[in-house]
Motif scaffolding. Structure first.
Motif, PDB file in Angstrom:
ATOM      1  N   VAL A 639       0.600  -0.877   0.080  1.00 12.84           N
ATOM      2  CA  VAL A 639       0.013   0.325  -0.051  1.00 12.84           C
ATOM      3  C   VAL A 639       1.392   1.045  -0.013  1.00 12.84           C
ATOM      4  CG1 VAL A 639      -1.702   1.471   1.742  1.00 12.84           C
ATOM      5  CG2 VAL A 639      -1.675  -0.992   1.053  1.00 12.84           C
ATOM      6  N   ASN A 640       0.656   1.932  -0.971  1.00 12.35           N
ATOM      7  CA  ASN A 640       1.350   3.556  -1.311  1.00 12.35           C
ATOM      8  C   ASN A 640       1.124   4.390  -2.130  1.00 12.35           C
ATOM      9  OD1 ASN A 640       4.065   4.988  -1.174  1.00 12.35           O
ATOM     10  ND2 ASN A 640       5.045   4.374  -2.616  1.00 12.35           N
ATOM     11  N   PRO A 641       0.761   5.101  -1.456  1.00  9.07           N
ATOM     12  CA  PRO A 641       0.506   5.833  -0.428  1.00  9.07           C
ATOM     13  C   PRO A 641      -0.709   5.213   0.883  1.00  9.07           C
ATOM     14  CG  PRO A 641       0.241   7.170  -1.430  1.00  9.07           C
ATOM     15  CD  PRO A 641       0.553   6.323  -2.518  1.00  9.07           C
ATOM     16  N   LEU A 642      -0.472   5.003   2.485  1.00  6.99           N
ATOM     17  CA  LEU A 642      -1.130   5.082   2.844  1.00  6.99           C
ATOM     18  C   LEU A 642      -0.833   5.968   3.782  1.00  6.99           C
ATOM     19  CD1 LEU A 642      -2.758   2.744   5.026  1.00  6.99           C
ATOM     20  CD2 LEU A 642      -0.996   3.128   6.125  1.00  6.99           C
ATOM     21  N   LEU A 643      -2.037   7.387   3.594  1.00  7.03           N
ATOM     22  CA  LEU A 643      -2.043   8.248   4.239  1.00  7.03           C
ATOM     23  C   LEU A 643      -2.910   8.560   4.951  1.00  7.03           C
ATOM     24  CD1 LEU A 643      -1.678  11.104   2.823  1.00  7.03           C
ATOM     25  CD2 LEU A 643      -4.273  11.190   2.415  1.00  7.03           C
ATOM     26  N   ALA A 644      -2.853   8.812   6.047  1.00  6.64           N
ATOM     27  CA  ALA A 644      -2.130   9.596   7.537  1.00  6.64           C
ATOM     28  C   ALA A 644      -2.923  10.967   7.737  1.00  6.64           C
ATOM     29  CB  ALA A 644      -0.645   9.083   8.385  1.00  6.64           C
ATOM     30  N   ARG A 645      -4.127  10.869   8.279  1.00  7.79           N
ATOM     31  CA  ARG A 645      -4.502  12.182   8.441  1.00  7.79           C
ATOM     32  C   ARG A 645      -5.199  11.806   9.994  1.00  7.79           C
ATOM     33  NH1 ARG A 645      -6.335  15.322   5.614  1.00  7.79           N
ATOM     34  NH2 ARG A 645      -8.589  15.691   6.498  1.00  7.79           N
ATOM     35  N   PRO A 646      -5.279  12.637  11.486  1.00 10.35           N
ATOM     36  CA  PRO A 646      -6.187  13.288  12.042  1.00 10.35           C
ATOM     37  C   PRO A 646      -7.301  12.073  11.851  1.00 10.35           C
ATOM     38  CG  PRO A 646      -5.090  16.048  11.957  1.00 10.35           C
ATOM     39  CD  PRO A 646      -4.968  14.700  10.847  1.00 10.35           C
ATOM     40  N   GLY A 647      -7.988  11.545  12.997  1.00 17.44           N
ATOM     41  CA  GLY A 647      -9.421  10.715  13.213  1.00 17.44           C
ATOM     42  C   GLY A 647      -9.360  10.348  11.357  1.00 17.44           C
ATOM     43  N   GLU A 648      -7.953   9.599  10.834  1.00 19.94           N
ATOM     44  CA  GLU A 648      -8.466   9.013   9.436  1.00 19.94           C
ATOM     45  C   GLU A 648      -7.193   8.582   8.890  1.00 19.94           C
ATOM     46  OE1 GLU A 648     -11.466   9.319   6.304  1.00 19.94           O
ATOM     47  OE2 GLU A 648     -10.185  11.260   6.219  1.00 19.94           O
ATOM     48  N   THR A 649      -6.925   6.963   8.470  1.00 14.64           N
ATOM     49  CA  THR A 649      -5.995   6.582   7.394  1.00 14.64           C
ATOM     50  C   THR A 649      -6.296   5.798   6.419  1.00 14.64           C
ATOM     51  OG1 THR A 649      -4.665   6.367   9.291  1.00 14.64           O
ATOM     52  CG2 THR A 649      -3.716   5.086   7.591  1.00 14.64           C
ATOM     53  N   LEU A 650      -5.852   6.629   5.378  1.00 11.59           N
ATOM     54  CA  LEU A 650      -6.630   5.754   3.489  1.00 11.59           C
ATOM     55  C   LEU A 650      -5.487   5.106   3.785  1.00 11.59           C
ATOM     56  CD1 LEU A 650      -8.745   8.838   3.150  1.00 11.59           C
ATOM     57  CD2 LEU A 650      -9.408   6.861   3.882  1.00 11.59           C
ATOM     58  N   ALA A 651      -5.924   3.961   2.238  1.00  9.83           N
ATOM     59  CA  ALA A 651      -5.205   3.170   1.779  1.00  9.83           C
ATOM     60  C   ALA A 651      -4.905   3.580   0.513  1.00  9.83           C
ATOM     61  CB  ALA A 651      -4.910   1.295   1.930  1.00  9.83           C
ATOM     62  N   LEU A 652      -3.934   4.373  -0.631  1.00  7.72           N
ATOM     63  CA  LEU A 652      -4.473   5.623  -1.054  1.00  7.72           C
ATOM     64  C   LEU A 652      -4.117   4.196  -3.064  1.00  7.72           C
ATOM     65  CD1 LEU A 652      -3.453   9.000  -1.396  1.00  7.72           C
ATOM     66  CD2 LEU A 652      -6.122   7.250  -0.671  1.00  7.72           C
ATOM     67  N   ASP A 653      -3.384   3.718  -2.331  1.00  5.71           N
ATOM     68  CA  ASP A 653      -3.014   2.202  -3.892  1.00  5.71           C
ATOM     69  C   ASP A 653      -2.342   1.399  -3.353  1.00  5.71           C
ATOM     70  OD1 ASP A 653      -2.862   1.852  -7.090  1.00  5.71           O
ATOM     71  OD2 ASP A 653      -0.787   3.367  -6.718  1.00  5.71           O
ATOM     72  N   LEU A 654      -3.204   0.842  -3.801  1.00  8.81           N
ATOM     73  CA  LEU A 654      -2.412  -1.078  -3.886  1.00  8.81           C
ATOM     74  C   LEU A 654      -2.258  -1.535  -5.272  1.00  8.81           C
ATOM     75  CD1 LEU A 654      -3.251  -3.906  -1.977  1.00  8.81           C
ATOM     76  CD2 LEU A 654      -5.394  -4.232  -3.007  1.00  8.81           C
ATOM     77  N   LEU A 655      -0.215  -2.457  -4.323  1.00 11.35           N
ATOM     78  CA  LEU A 655      -0.506  -3.035  -5.782  1.00 11.35           C
ATOM     79  C   LEU A 655      -0.284  -4.645  -5.367  1.00 11.35           C
ATOM     80  CD1 LEU A 655       1.978  -3.251  -8.147  1.00 11.35           C
ATOM     81  CD2 LEU A 655       3.608  -2.809  -6.779  1.00 11.35           C
ATOM     82  N   ALA A 656       0.438  -5.453  -6.169  1.00 13.30           N
ATOM     83  CA  ALA A 656       0.156  -7.049  -6.030  1.00 13.30           C
ATOM     84  C   ALA A 656       0.422  -7.803  -6.643  1.00 13.30           C
ATOM     85  CB  ALA A 656      -1.186  -7.681  -5.419  1.00 13.30           C
ATOM     86  N   THR A 657       1.573  -8.591  -6.184  1.00 11.62           N
ATOM     87  CA  THR A 657       2.871  -9.361  -7.060  1.00 11.62           C
ATOM     88  C   THR A 657       2.279 -10.465  -7.097  1.00 11.62           C
ATOM     89  OG1 THR A 657       4.841  -7.618  -6.461  1.00 11.62           O
ATOM     90  CG2 THR A 657       5.669  -9.021  -8.242  1.00 11.62           C
ATOM     91  N   LEU A 658       2.058 -11.395  -7.990  1.00 10.57           N
ATOM     92  CA  LEU A 658       2.319 -12.460  -8.593  1.00 10.57           C
ATOM     93  C   LEU A 658       3.524 -13.456  -8.414  1.00 10.57           C
ATOM     94  CD1 LEU A 658      -1.124 -13.126 -10.937  1.00 10.57           C
ATOM     95  CD2 LEU A 658      -0.840 -13.769  -8.491  1.00 10.57           C
ATOM     96  N   GLY A 659       3.537 -14.652  -7.621  1.00  9.52           N
ATOM     97  CA  GLY A 659       4.499 -14.906  -8.310  1.00  9.52           C
ATOM     98  C   GLY A 659       5.067 -15.660  -9.434  1.00  9.52           C
ATOM     99  N   GLY A 660       6.733 -15.073  -9.187  1.00 10.10           N
ATOM    100  CA  GLY A 660       6.911 -15.991 -10.943  1.00 10.10           C
ATOM    101  C   GLY A 660       7.324 -14.422 -11.593  1.00 10.10           C
ATOM    102  N   ARG A 661       6.305 -13.388 -11.028  1.00 12.05           N
ATOM    103  CA  ARG A 661       7.433 -11.844 -11.528  1.00 12.05           C
ATOM    104  C   ARG A 661       7.905 -11.370 -11.545  1.00 12.05           C
ATOM    105  NH1 ARG A 661       2.405  -7.831 -12.319  1.00 12.05           N
ATOM    106  NH2 ARG A 661       4.262  -6.835 -13.530  1.00 12.05           N
TER     107      ARG A 661
END
Length: 661
Positions: A639-661
Motif C-alpha cells: 500500500v503506497n501511499p497510505l495516507l495518515a491524517r488526524p482521525g483517519e488513515t486511507l489506503a490510496l494505492d494497492l500493488l500485488a505481485t504474483l509469484g514468478g513475476r
C-alpha cells in the motif's frame, strides 16, 4: 552428534608427509589427540606417514573407525565412501572438492547413500572440524582452545576467526566448516556447538539465509544456556541483481532481511571477522543490560572526547556523573582534571599507576561499563622497570566491569588483563563498535503466529484488507474511459483517475488528480489509453492532504514474510526512511516497527500539528503482513501511499505481485 567432535577413533584417508597438502594437516591434527583416541593413517602407497604406521586401506584397520576424514581426489571419493561405510564408520568428513561432479548422481545421491548406512556426512568441500576440549583438530593449520564456537559456511573465514581469537588471547571451543552441506546442514551443526559445555559464545558465518527462522529457535536455546550468537553474513550488495516491481522490494534489501532476522532472534550482527571476535569479547565479559551506560576514563581530554563522541554516535549513553562521584574524583585527581564523563586524568595516571583502577572503581558505581582509554597497558612494554607496578594496577581492575583500549597491547599488564577476562583493544572504535552491536541485539520485534489467516479470492484483495481494518476511499474499476466517466459522476465531487496495470503509476503519468467532472475523467482516461498499456482504470474520491506512508510486505524464500513501513509516496526510495521486520506482525509489533522510522515523529504531531491515528496505521501494517502470509500465490503486497491524517488513515494505492513475476 558427539562422535563428530569427540570420536572414539579416527581414520585419515589420504594422510601425507607433505606440509603443502591437506593430508599432512589432517594427519598432524589427528595425531594430537592420539592420547585420547585411536588414530589410523591411511595412504595407498606408503607404509609410514609422519613417523607412524600407515595402512593401505580402511579394510586393513584393526577396528571400525567412528570418524573417517577423506582428502583424496574426487575420482576416488566414491570408493573411499563405500570403504568407510563398509568399515561401519558413523561420521565422514569430506575435505575433497569437486565431488558433486565426480560422484554418480551428485551430492543428493551421496547424502542418501551415507544416511541409508546409518552414518552422517560433513561436507564435502569443507575445511574440517575442531574441538579444543576433545583434542580433535581435523583442519588446516593450528587452532587454540578457548570459549568461542564457530560454525562457518566458509572454511577460510572460520579459520580467520580462529586466528583472530588466538591473537585476542582467546580461542575456539568447537569449529566446523559446513562445506557443501550435502547431508549435515548449518542448523544441524549449530546445536552441538551451542550446547557444548566449553562453548560460551557462538560465531556463525553465513553466505545464504537457508538457515531461515530456525535461527530464532537456536538463539533462544543459546540464551537459555547463558550464551549469545554472533552472526557474520553476506548481504546488502547488488550482486543478486533481482528486478523488483514494488517500492517495498527496493527498500527491503538482502541486508535488511539479515537485520530483520537478527532483530527477531536477538542475534548480534557484525560485518567482518574482526568485529565478530570483538563482539565475542564483549559477550565474554559477563551479562550486560540491553542498554549499558558507559563511563570513559582517559589519559587526555582528546582521547576522552573522541571515545565519548564515538560512543554517543553509536547510540551508547555516556551519562554525566552525580555530584557525589565528582567530589570523590576531585579528591583523587589534579585540579585541571576533567571530572565529569568523560574523565580526563590529566597526567595523574603517569604519576601513580594505582589511579587507573581507583578511578575506574569509583565511576563503576554509576555505570554498567567503564572504558579505559590511553596509555595504561603500555607502560611496562615501554619501560620494563614499571612492570610490577602496572601489573599490580591491572590486577586491581579485574573486578571492575571494564574494557581497555591501550596504545600497546603487547605488554605484561595487557596479558594480566586478558587472563583475568578484561578485553584489551588496540583501537578505541573496536570496543565501542562491539558494545553498540551488543546493544542492538536486544528488544527485537518478533513475528506473530497466525492460527486463522485471512482468506479470499485472488481478485478480492481490497475486500480482504478492508475486513482486516484497512480503509480505502470510495471508488471502483472501469474498463473503458466511458465507464470511468460514469463512475466519476456517481461519486461526485473531486476524484482521482489512476491507470490499472503499471507498477509505478506516477512515473509513467498514470495518475491524474483534481478532476471535477465526468467529461474531464473521460478525456484523461482516453489520453492514458492512447499512450499506456493498461488493464483498465480506477476512479476514486480524492482525499485531503496528509502524511504519506508506505506499508509493504514481501516474501523471502528463506525467511518468509518481511514487513516494511515508513515514509512513502513517490519519494519512498529517495527518502529511504523505512524499517523492516519479520512478519506478519501483531498490533504491538507494528507500532514498535513504526516507531523506528522518522515518519513516526510526523505522525505524533510535528511542530504543533495534530497527531494522526497511529492505531489505524498499525492495523494496516498488521493486515498487509497477514494477507501476504495467507496468500502463497503472492510475492509482494504494498500500500503506497497510505495516507495518515488526524482521525483517519486511507489506503490510496494497492500493488500485488504474483509469484514468478
Amino acid at each position: 552428534m558427539n562422535g563428530l567432535f569427540d570420536p572414539r577413533s579416527v581414520a585419515v584417508v589420504g594422510a601425507s608427509d607433505d606440509p603443502a597438502k591437506w593430508g599432512y594437516w589432517l594427519a598432524k591434527g589427528a595425531l594430537r589427540g592420539a592420547a585420547r583416541r585411536e588414530v589410523y593413517l591411511v595412504n595407498g602407497r606408503a607404509d609410514r606417514v609422519q613417523g607412524r604406521r600407515s595402512h593401505r586401506r580402511l579394510a586393513d584397520l584393526p577396528e571400525s573407525p567412528e570418524l573417517v576424514a577423506i582428502v583424496t581426489p574426487p575420482a576416488s571419493f566414491a570408493a573411499v565412501v563405500e570403504d568407510a561405510l563398509a568399515a561401519d564408520a558413523r561420521y565422514l568428513v569430506g575435505i575433497t572438492a569437486g565431488v558433486d561432479r565426480a560422484y554418480p548422481g551428485g551430492h543428493a545421491v551421496l547424502a542418501a547413500r551415507v544416511r541409508a548406512a546409518g552414518a552422517r556426512l560433513l561436507g564435502p568441500t569443507c575445511m574440517g572440524v575442531y574441538d579444543g576440549a576433545a583434542g580433535l583438530a581435523l583442519t588446516w593449520g593450528s587452532l587454540t582452545p578457548g570459549p568461542i564456537g564457530v560454525v562457518s559456511q566458509s572454511g577460510s573465514v572460520g579459520l580467520e576467526i580462529g586466528y583472530l581469537a588466538t591473537r585476542a588471547g582467546l580461542g575456539l571451543s568447537r569449529f566446523v566448516s559446513v562445506g557443501a552441506q550435502a547431508d549435515l546442514t548449518t542448523a544441524d551443526l549449530l546445536d552441538p556447538v551451542i550446547t557444548a559445555p566449553h562453548t560460551r559464545v557462538v560465531i556463525v558465518y553465513l553466505e545464504d539465509l537457508s538457515l531461515g527462522r530456525s535461527l530464532i529457535t537456536l538463539a533462544d536455546q543459546a540464551r537459555a544456556l547463558g550464551k549469545r550468537i554472533i552472526l557474520l553474513a553476506v548481504g546488502g550488495s547488488a550482486a543478486g541483481g533481482r528486478a523488483v516491481d514494488s517500492h517495498t522490494g527496493a527498500l527491503a534489501t538482502p541486508d535488511t532481511a539479515v537485520d530483520a532476522l537478527c532483530d527477531a532472534a536477538g542475534v548480534i550482527r557484525v560485518h567482518t571477522p574482526a568485529q565478530a571476535v570483538h563482539a565475542a569479547r564483549i559477550c565474554l565479559t559477563g551479562a550486560l543490560p540491553a542498554r549499558p551506560r558507559l563511563a570513559v576514563v582517559a589519559d587526555s581530554g582528546g582521547q576522552g572526547a573522541l571515545a565519548a563522541e564515538f560512543a554517543e554516535r553509536a547510540g551508547i549513553e555516556v551519562p554525566a556523573l552525580t555530584p557525589g562521584t565528582v567530589e570523590t574524583l576531585a579528591r583523587l585527581l589534579p585540579e585541571d582534571a576533567g571530572l565529569s564523563n568523560p574523565i580526563d586524568l590529566a597526567g595523574a595516571g603517569e604519576a601513580d599507576l594505582r589511579i587507573y583502577p581507583r578511578v575506574a572503581q569509583v565511576v563503576a558505581t554509576e555505570v554498567d561499563v567503564v572504558l579505559l582509554t590511553g596509555y595504561f597497558g603500555a607502560y611496562a612494554a615501554d619501560s620494563p622497570a614499571l612492570r610490577d607496578a602496572e601489573e599490580a594496577a591491572a590486577r586491581e581492575l579485574l573486578g571492575v566491569p571494564c574494557l581497555v583500549h591501550a596504545m600497546r597491547t603487547d605488554g605484561p599488564a595487557a596479558d594480566v588483563l586478558r587472563d583475568g577476562g578484561v578485553p584489551v583493544f588496540d583501537r578505541v572504535d573496536d570496543p565501542i563498535g562491539a558494545l553498540a552491536a551488543y546493544c542492538r541485539a536486544d528488544d527485537g520485534i518478533r513475528p506473530e503466529q497466525i492460527h486463522s489467516p485471512p482468506g479470499g479470492e485472488p481478485a478480492d484483495l481490497r475486500s480482504i484488507l478492508a475486513a482486516e481494518g484497512v480503509v480505502f476511499p470510495d471508488g471502483g474499476f472501469a474498463a473503458t474511459p466511458e465507464e470511468a466517466a460514469a463512475l466519476a459522476a456517481g461519486l461526485g465531487g473531486t476524484v482521482v483517475l489512476k491507470a490499472v496495470g503499471p507498477a509505478h503509476k506516477t512515473e509513467v503519468g498514470g495518475v491524474v488528480l483534481g478532476l471535477t467532472s465526468a467529461q474531464a475523467v473521460q478525456a484523461g482516461a482516453a489520453e492514458m489509453a492512447g499512450r499506456l498499456d493498461l488493464d483498465g482504470f480506477w476512479v476514486e474520491r480524492q482525499a485531503a492532504s496528509g502524511i504519506e506512508l508506505i506499508v509493504g510486505a514481501r516474501r523471502d524464500r528463506h525467511l518468509g514474510v518481511l514487513v516494511t513501513v515508513g515514509s512513502g509516496g513517490v519519494l519512498a526510495e529517495l527518502v529511504a526512511d523505512t524499517a523492516t521486520a519479520l512478519g506478519p506482525l501483531d498490533h504491538a509489533g507494528a507500532l514498535r516497527l513504526l516507531g523506528r522510522t522518522k515518519a513516526a515523529r510526523l505522525l505524533d504531531g510535528w511542530r504543533g500539528a495534530p497527531p494522526c491515528d497511529l492505531d489505524s496505521v498499525a492495523r494496516a501494517v498488521v493486515a498487509v503482513g497477514r494477507v501476504l502470509a495467507a496468500r502463497p500465490d503472492l510475492t509482494e503486497l504494498e500500500v503506497n501511499p497510505l495516507l495518515a491524517r488526524p482521525g483517519e488513515t486511507l489506503a490510496l494505492d494497492l500493488l500485488a505481485t504474483l509469484g514468478g513475476r
